[in-house]
Design a protein around this motif. Structure first.
Motif, PDB file in Angstrom:
ATOM      1  N   ASP A  56      -9.007  35.981  31.222  1.00  0.00           N
ATOM      2  CA  ASP A  56      -8.625  37.402  31.235  1.00  0.00           C
ATOM      3  C   ASP A  56      -8.766  38.033  32.621  1.00  0.00           C
ATOM      4  O   ASP A  56      -8.307  39.167  32.838  1.00  0.00           O
ATOM      5  CB  ASP A  56      -9.382  38.205  30.177  1.00  0.00           C
ATOM      6  N   GLN A  57      -9.353  37.324  33.568  1.00  0.00           N
ATOM      7  CA  GLN A  57      -9.416  37.854  34.934  1.00  0.00           C
ATOM      8  C   GLN A  57      -8.045  37.815  35.618  1.00  0.00           C
ATOM      9  O   GLN A  57      -7.866  38.409  36.693  1.00  0.00           O
ATOM     10  CB  GLN A  57     -10.434  37.066  35.756  1.00  0.00           C
ATOM     11  N   THR A  58      -7.096  37.112  35.011  1.00  0.00           N
ATOM     12  CA  THR A  58      -5.727  37.127  35.549  1.00  0.00           C
ATOM     13  C   THR A  58      -4.958  38.363  35.099  1.00  0.00           C
ATOM     14  O   THR A  58      -3.806  38.548  35.507  1.00  0.00           O
ATOM     15  CB  THR A  58      -4.954  35.865  35.114  1.00  0.00           C
ATOM     16  N   MET A  59      -5.569  39.205  34.281  1.00  0.00           N
ATOM     17  CA  MET A  59      -4.910  40.427  33.819  1.00  0.00           C
ATOM     18  C   MET A  59      -5.024  41.506  34.894  1.00  0.00           C
ATOM     19  O   MET A  59      -5.923  42.348  34.865  1.00  0.00           O
ATOM     20  CB  MET A  59      -5.516  40.903  32.497  1.00  0.00           C
ATOM     21  N   THR A  60      -4.129  41.466  35.849  1.00  0.00           N
ATOM     22  CA  THR A  60      -4.032  42.498  36.878  1.00  0.00           C
ATOM     23  C   THR A  60      -2.633  43.089  36.832  1.00  0.00           C
ATOM     24  O   THR A  60      -1.693  42.436  36.366  1.00  0.00           O
ATOM     25  CB  THR A  60      -4.298  41.930  38.278  1.00  0.00           C
ATOM     26  N   VAL A  61      -2.491  44.307  37.308  1.00  0.00           N
ATOM     27  CA  VAL A  61      -1.179  44.948  37.294  1.00  0.00           C
ATOM     28  C   VAL A  61      -0.169  44.123  38.080  1.00  0.00           C
ATOM     29  O   VAL A  61       0.964  43.908  37.633  1.00  0.00           O
ATOM     30  CB  VAL A  61      -1.270  46.384  37.853  1.00  0.00           C
ATOM     31  N   ASN A  62      -0.569  43.648  39.249  1.00  0.00           N
ATOM     32  CA  ASN A  62       0.356  42.841  40.058  1.00  0.00           C
ATOM     33  C   ASN A  62       0.770  41.559  39.353  1.00  0.00           C
ATOM     34  O   ASN A  62       1.928  41.133  39.437  1.00  0.00           O
ATOM     35  CB  ASN A  62      -0.267  42.521  41.416  1.00  0.00           C
ATOM     36  N   GLN A  63      -0.170  40.937  38.632  1.00  0.00           N
ATOM     37  CA  GLN A  63       0.171  39.699  37.926  1.00  0.00           C
ATOM     38  C   GLN A  63       1.162  39.969  36.799  1.00  0.00           C
ATOM     39  O   GLN A  63       2.122  39.220  36.594  1.00  0.00           O
ATOM     40  CB  GLN A  63      -1.079  39.035  37.367  1.00  0.00           C
ATOM     41  N   PHE A  64       0.951  41.058  36.057  1.00  0.00           N
ATOM     42  CA  PHE A  64       1.899  41.422  35.006  1.00  0.00           C
ATOM     43  C   PHE A  64       3.292  41.687  35.593  1.00  0.00           C
ATOM     44  O   PHE A  64       4.308  41.292  35.014  1.00  0.00           O
ATOM     45  CB  PHE A  64       1.411  42.656  34.245  1.00  0.00           C
TER      46      PHE A  64
END
Length: 353
Positions: free
Chosen positions: A117-125
């Motif tokens: 869940d640390q990959t849940m960033t605005v830029n990643q989305f």
């Protein structure tokens, strides 16, 4: 006592087995068929796993005619996908569009057991979304698409439109996020007045315990439950949503576990140190290069209508409009689905090239 307990265990086990059999082990999606039961040749109805942002994520692509334009739906939450509701809601849209639903990373079918869940960033989305759009362009032979974002998806959507307008015919912001801090303050003042008007001491005590905004993410979740209790958020009861969802052939028994897990997580990983994100599109995105349309419930106090009206007034765009749903709160596609679909189709008819 021991015998009764054994019987209870057997009943529960049988119930689980029946549920698994009813929901199935393999996801499917219903095909479009003519009066004779034959699959319509020009239609498309697929569910598949694609790689977005170096992660396998699930999408559905459904439309009665592949010559129609693509409508990509960015769901809310994060963690609240639309895929399991689409079979109930999208009938009219699938006549006029190729409708794409995407379970974003950490949501629904894309909330894998080993998900980080640390990959849940605005830029990643945003990067995931661009990967998906490029995939759809190639897969469906389309130059541009229509983009629809609901709630959290509207934050994502308006940023995509601002960053990469070349991909889109138009943008539809449903329950558009405008100013997160002012929105909560407006909702707080409304909720306090409603609670006092109803002499609801229990809710008043809960609100006092939560405190006044600004809120941490955990405080906001408690606050949102009170807003929902007073009709400012969801438009139908969660039990009814669940009944719609469990009929979805796109979801298997295990998918519902991942769905609930993702919904419980919500957007917590996006909020560093538990503090709510500060979003202000009025300052950050004062203009866009494509037509935009805002859909908002009159009774919405998750993304208050007054802020959407203010944003529409000031934003510069080649074309802009606001459609108000007088009987809805935060989810007009649930409460006024016929009107919702018709207004989207009207946008397409305005813009047919």
């Amino acid at each position: 006592m021991k015998k009764n307990f054994t019987i209870l265990i057997i009943i529960i086990a049988l119930a689980i087995i029946v549920t698994i059999l009813l929901l199935g082990f393999k996801p499917t999606t219903e095909q479009f068929k003519d009066a004779d039961g034959n699959i319509i040749e020009e239609s498309i109805a697929i569910i598949e796993e694609v790689e977005l942002g170096n992660m396998k994520q699930w999408i559905t692509i459904r439309g009665k005619d592949t010559s129609n334009p693509v409508l990509l739906w960015l769901h809310g939450g994060p963690g609240s996908p639309q895929m399991s509701l689409a079979h109930e809601l999208d009938g009219k849209l699938e006549e006029e569009f190729i409708v794409v639903h995407w379970d974003q990373r950490g949501a629904g079918k894309s909330n894998h057991s080993d998900f980080d869940d640390q990959t849940m960033t605005v830029n990643q989305f945003k990067n995931d979304a661009i990967d998906l759009i490029k995939y759809l362009q190639k897969r469906l032979n389309k130059d541009k698409i229509y983009l629809l974002g609901h709630s959290w998806g509207s934050q994502l959507g308006i940023e995509l439109v601002n960053d990469s307008p070349e991909y889109f015919y138009a943008y539809i912001g449903v329950s558009q996020v405008v100013d997160s801090h002012r929105g909560v303050k407006i909702a707080y003042d409304w909720l306090l007045e409603e609670i006092q008007h109803n002499n609801d001491q229990t809710s008043l005590n809960k609100l006092a315990k939560i405190g006044v905004p600004p809120y941490s993410h955990s405080q906001y979740r408690d606050f949102a439950q009170l807003v929902n209790l007073y009709g400012g958020n969801l438009d139908i009861h969660l039990s009814k949503l669940a009944l719609i969802s469990v009929k979805a052939p796109e979801y298997t028994f295990l998918d519902y576990y991942h769905l609930i897990n993702g919904m419980n997580r919500g957007g917590a990983p996006l909020h560093q140190n538990g503090e709510m994100l500060s979003i202000n599109t009025i300052k950050e995105i004062p203009s866009v290069e494509i037509p935009i349309f805002f859909f908002n419930g009159k009774n919405d106090y998750n993304t208050p209508l007054v802020l959407v009206e203010e944003y529409l007034e000031m934003i510069k765009a080649p074309q802009k409009d606001l459609i108000i749903f007088n009987h809805s709160s935060h989810t007009p596609f649930l409460k006024e689905n016929d009107k919702f679909s018709e207004k989207i189709i009207n946008i397409k008819e305005q813009m047919d090239f």
